[in-house]
Motif scaffolding. Structure first.
Motif, PDB file in Angstrom:
ATOM      1  N   ASN A  16       7.432 -16.769   6.345  1.00 58.88           N
ATOM      2  CA  ASN A  16       6.636 -16.186   5.268  1.00 58.88           C
ATOM      3  C   ASN A  16       7.002 -14.713   5.114  1.00 58.88           C
ATOM      4  OD1 ASN A  16       4.407 -18.425   5.089  1.00 58.88           O
ATOM      5  ND2 ASN A  16       4.557 -17.872   7.247  1.00 58.88           N
ATOM      6  N   GLN A  44       5.075 -11.144   3.594  1.00 61.87           N
ATOM      7  CA  GLN A  44       3.844 -10.562   3.067  1.00 61.87           C
ATOM      8  C   GLN A  44       4.133  -9.162   2.534  1.00 61.87           C
ATOM      9  OE1 GLN A  44       0.334 -10.917   5.620  1.00 61.87           O
ATOM     10  NE2 GLN A  44       1.387 -12.407   6.915  1.00 61.87           N
ATOM     11  N   TYR A  93       2.095  -5.485   1.842  1.00 57.16           N
ATOM     12  CA  TYR A  93       0.911  -4.702   2.140  1.00 57.16           C
ATOM     13  C   TYR A  93       0.997  -3.373   1.414  1.00 57.16           C
ATOM     14  CZ  TYR A  93      -0.463  -7.763   6.050  1.00 57.16           C
ATOM     15  OH  TYR A  93      -0.871  -8.838   6.817  1.00 57.16           O
ATOM     16  N   GLN A 120      -0.488   0.727   1.545  1.00 54.99           N
ATOM     17  CA  GLN A 120      -1.133   1.731   2.374  1.00 54.99           C
ATOM     18  C   GLN A 120      -1.393   2.976   1.535  1.00 54.99           C
ATOM     19  OE1 GLN A 120       1.080   3.474   5.696  1.00 54.99           O
ATOM     20  NE2 GLN A 120      -0.812   3.791   6.843  1.00 54.99           N
ATOM     21  N   ARG A 162      -4.850   6.015   5.128  1.00 56.43           N
ATOM     22  CA  ARG A 162      -5.648   4.807   5.336  1.00 56.43           C
ATOM     23  C   ARG A 162      -4.821   3.728   6.044  1.00 56.43           C
ATOM     24  NH1 ARG A 162      -9.834   4.881   1.526  1.00 56.43           N
ATOM     25  NH2 ARG A 162     -10.725   3.193   2.751  1.00 56.43           N
ATOM     26  N   GLY A 163      -5.486   2.637   6.375  1.00 50.99           N
ATOM     27  CA  GLY A 163      -4.791   1.502   6.971  1.00 50.99           C
ATOM     28  C   GLY A 163      -4.136   0.641   5.909  1.00 50.99           C
ATOM     29  N   LEU A 164      -3.375  -0.343   6.342  1.00 54.30           N
ATOM     30  CA  LEU A 164      -2.684  -1.230   5.416  1.00 54.30           C
ATOM     31  C   LEU A 164      -3.638  -2.287   4.889  1.00 54.30           C
ATOM     32  CD1 LEU A 164      -0.349  -0.006   7.258  1.00 54.30           C
ATOM     33  CD2 LEU A 164       0.960  -2.001   6.522  1.00 54.30           C
ATOM     34  N   HIS A 201      -3.620  -6.017   2.856  1.00 55.37           N
ATOM     35  CA  HIS A 201      -2.791  -7.150   2.440  1.00 55.37           C
ATOM     36  C   HIS A 201      -2.863  -7.349   0.931  1.00 55.37           C
ATOM     37  CE1 HIS A 201      -2.085 -11.480   1.647  1.00 55.37           C
ATOM     38  NE2 HIS A 201      -1.099 -11.274   2.476  1.00 55.37           N
ATOM     39  N   LEU A 240       0.990 -13.038  -0.001  1.00 59.74           N
ATOM     40  CA  LEU A 240       1.859 -13.746   0.938  1.00 59.74           C
ATOM     41  C   LEU A 240       2.653 -14.768   0.163  1.00 59.74           C
ATOM     42  CD1 LEU A 240       0.968 -15.230   4.399  1.00 59.74           C
ATOM     43  CD2 LEU A 240       1.978 -16.691   2.670  1.00 59.74           C
ATOM     44  N   PHE A 269       4.677  -1.969   1.791  1.00 57.18           N
ATOM     45  CA  PHE A 269       5.474  -2.483   2.905  1.00 57.18           C
ATOM     46  C   PHE A 269       5.643  -3.992   2.780  1.00 57.18           C
ATOM     47  CE2 PHE A 269       5.440   1.194   5.742  1.00 57.18           C
ATOM     48  CZ  PHE A 269       4.375   1.925   5.241  1.00 57.18           C
ATOM     49  N   LEU A 322       4.444  -9.930  13.084  1.00 54.14           N
ATOM     50  CA  LEU A 322       4.995  -9.480  11.828  1.00 54.14           C
ATOM     51  C   LEU A 322       5.876  -8.277  12.090  1.00 54.14           C
ATOM     52  CD1 LEU A 322       1.990  -9.507   9.319  1.00 54.14           C
ATOM     53  CD2 LEU A 322       3.965 -11.031   9.349  1.00 54.14           C
ATOM     54  N   PHE A 344       7.442  -5.089  10.124  1.00 56.27           N
ATOM     55  CA  PHE A 344       7.275  -4.321   8.899  1.00 56.27           C
ATOM     56  C   PHE A 344       8.518  -3.495   8.595  1.00 56.27           C
ATOM     57  CE2 PHE A 344       2.809  -4.748   7.704  1.00 56.27           C
ATOM     58  CZ  PHE A 344       2.275  -5.346   8.828  1.00 56.27           C
ATOM     59  N   PHE A 402      -2.663   2.208  14.721  1.00 58.10           N
ATOM     60  CA  PHE A 402      -3.498   1.311  13.935  1.00 58.10           C
ATOM     61  C   PHE A 402      -3.871   0.089  14.754  1.00 58.10           C
ATOM     62  CE2 PHE A 402      -3.554   3.094   9.766  1.00 58.10           C
ATOM     63  CZ  PHE A 402      -2.387   3.824   9.651  1.00 58.10           C
ATOM     64  N   ALA A 438       1.960 -15.527  13.002  1.00 51.62           N
ATOM     65  CA  ALA A 438       2.203 -14.338  12.194  1.00 51.62           C
ATOM     66  C   ALA A 438       1.926 -14.542  10.719  1.00 51.62           C
ATOM     67  CB  ALA A 438       3.632 -13.866  12.398  1.00 51.62           C
ATOM     68  N   PHE A 467      -6.425  -4.230   8.759  1.00 51.86           N
ATOM     69  CA  PHE A 467      -6.159  -3.003   9.513  1.00 51.86           C
ATOM     70  C   PHE A 467      -7.347  -2.059   9.520  1.00 51.86           C
ATOM     71  CE2 PHE A 467      -1.599  -2.877  10.540  1.00 51.86           C
ATOM     72  CZ  PHE A 467      -1.183  -4.036   9.902  1.00 51.86           C
ATOM     73  N   GLY A 468      -7.467  -1.316  10.618  1.00 49.50           N
ATOM     74  CA  GLY A 468      -8.369  -0.199  10.661  1.00 49.50           C
ATOM     75  C   GLY A 468      -7.761   0.996   9.934  1.00 49.50           C
ATOM     76  N   ALA A 469      -8.517   2.075   9.866  1.00 47.67           N
ATOM     77  CA  ALA A 469      -8.073   3.260   9.119  1.00 47.67           C
ATOM     78  C   ALA A 469      -7.100   4.120   9.910  1.00 47.67           C
ATOM     79  CB  ALA A 469      -9.285   4.077   8.695  1.00 47.67           C
TER      80      ALA A 469
END
Lengths: 113, 114
Positions: free
Chosen positions: A31, A33, A35, A37, A41-43, A45, A48, A88, A101, A103, B90, B99, B105-107
């Motif tokens: 697969n 995916q 994402y 960002q 901040r965080g990523l 989704h 997919l 990403f 995964l 990246f 992260f 997978a 995800f957190g910040a």
């Protein structure tokens, strides 16, 4: 070595234009995916696509996958200033016990109002 | 109501110190991860736990030690901090260990080692 590589590294467009980002990878995948960002901040989704799919849509997002070329593209149509972020691709390598995964380094998209 | 929360958000410390970063998820997921993102935005997996079992342990100095007291928590302890440890860390979680599952995800925790 890195599995996924996005290009371009940076992309700047005007609001309303379309943005296309590409991802190439090296080994066979199950697969892929995408994402997003936002700065600081965080990523998050986005979408997919499985290895047996060629195209997938979600709102203004369109993802294609070409397993023969080991590449994927993410198209954002009618871009908005809020789309400004890094994007990403992430792949999971096919084979038993694929738990992680990998990246790429991301494409930094700037949408100018 | 934050799904994946990390504390602290910022961590500034001196070389040689020991520090911990905490992560908690309220999504009911059974798999958690630690990633390191360097200054060039490259995101690299460090560890992953599934139901408190370590399933991914990438080439990371043994100064880094993860601990998962239960499936909702994954902490990261770093001993003898070095300048090269400066990065954003992260935490993420997913349901299931394979997978293809979507990761949340957190910040991030921005660690600066002086």
């Amino acid at each position: 070595s890195q599995q996924g590589e996005e290009d371009p590294q940076a992309l700047s467009i005007q609001e309303g234009e379309n943005a296309t980002m590409n991802c190439s990878y090296k080994t066979s995948i199950n697969n892929l995916q995408w994402y997003r960002q936002n700065s600081g901040r965080g990523l998050v989704h986005l979408i997919l696509i499985r290895s047996n799919e060629r195209e997938k849509h979600s709102g203004r997002l369109r993802v294609t996958l070409d397993t023969s070329k080991k590449s994927s593209s993410l198209l954002i149509t009618a871009s908005r200033a809020a789309d400004t972020a890094s994007y990403f691709c992430a792949t999971d390598i096919s084979g038993a016990g694929s738990y992680q995964l990998t990246f790429g380094k991301g494409t930094k998209l700037s949408v100018i109002p | 109501d934050t799904a994946v929360s990390q504390t602290p958000k910022y961590l500034v410390t001196q070389m040689g110190n020991d520090k911990s970063i905490k992560c908690e998820q309220n999504l009911g997921h059974d798999t958690m991860y630690w990633y390191k993102q360097d200054s060039k935005k490259f995101l690299k997996i460090m560890f992953s736990y599934n139901n408190k079992e370590l399933i991914i342990n990438e080439t990371v100095p043994n100064r880094f030690s993860p601990k998962s007291p239960d499936k909702a928590h994954l902490n990261l302890h770093i001993n003898s901090l070095e300048l090269g440890d400066s990065a954003v860390y992260f935490c993420a979680s997913s349901q299931g260990r394979i997978a293809k599952n979507i990761q949340y995800f957190g910040a991030g925790t921005r660690l600066s080692v002086l």
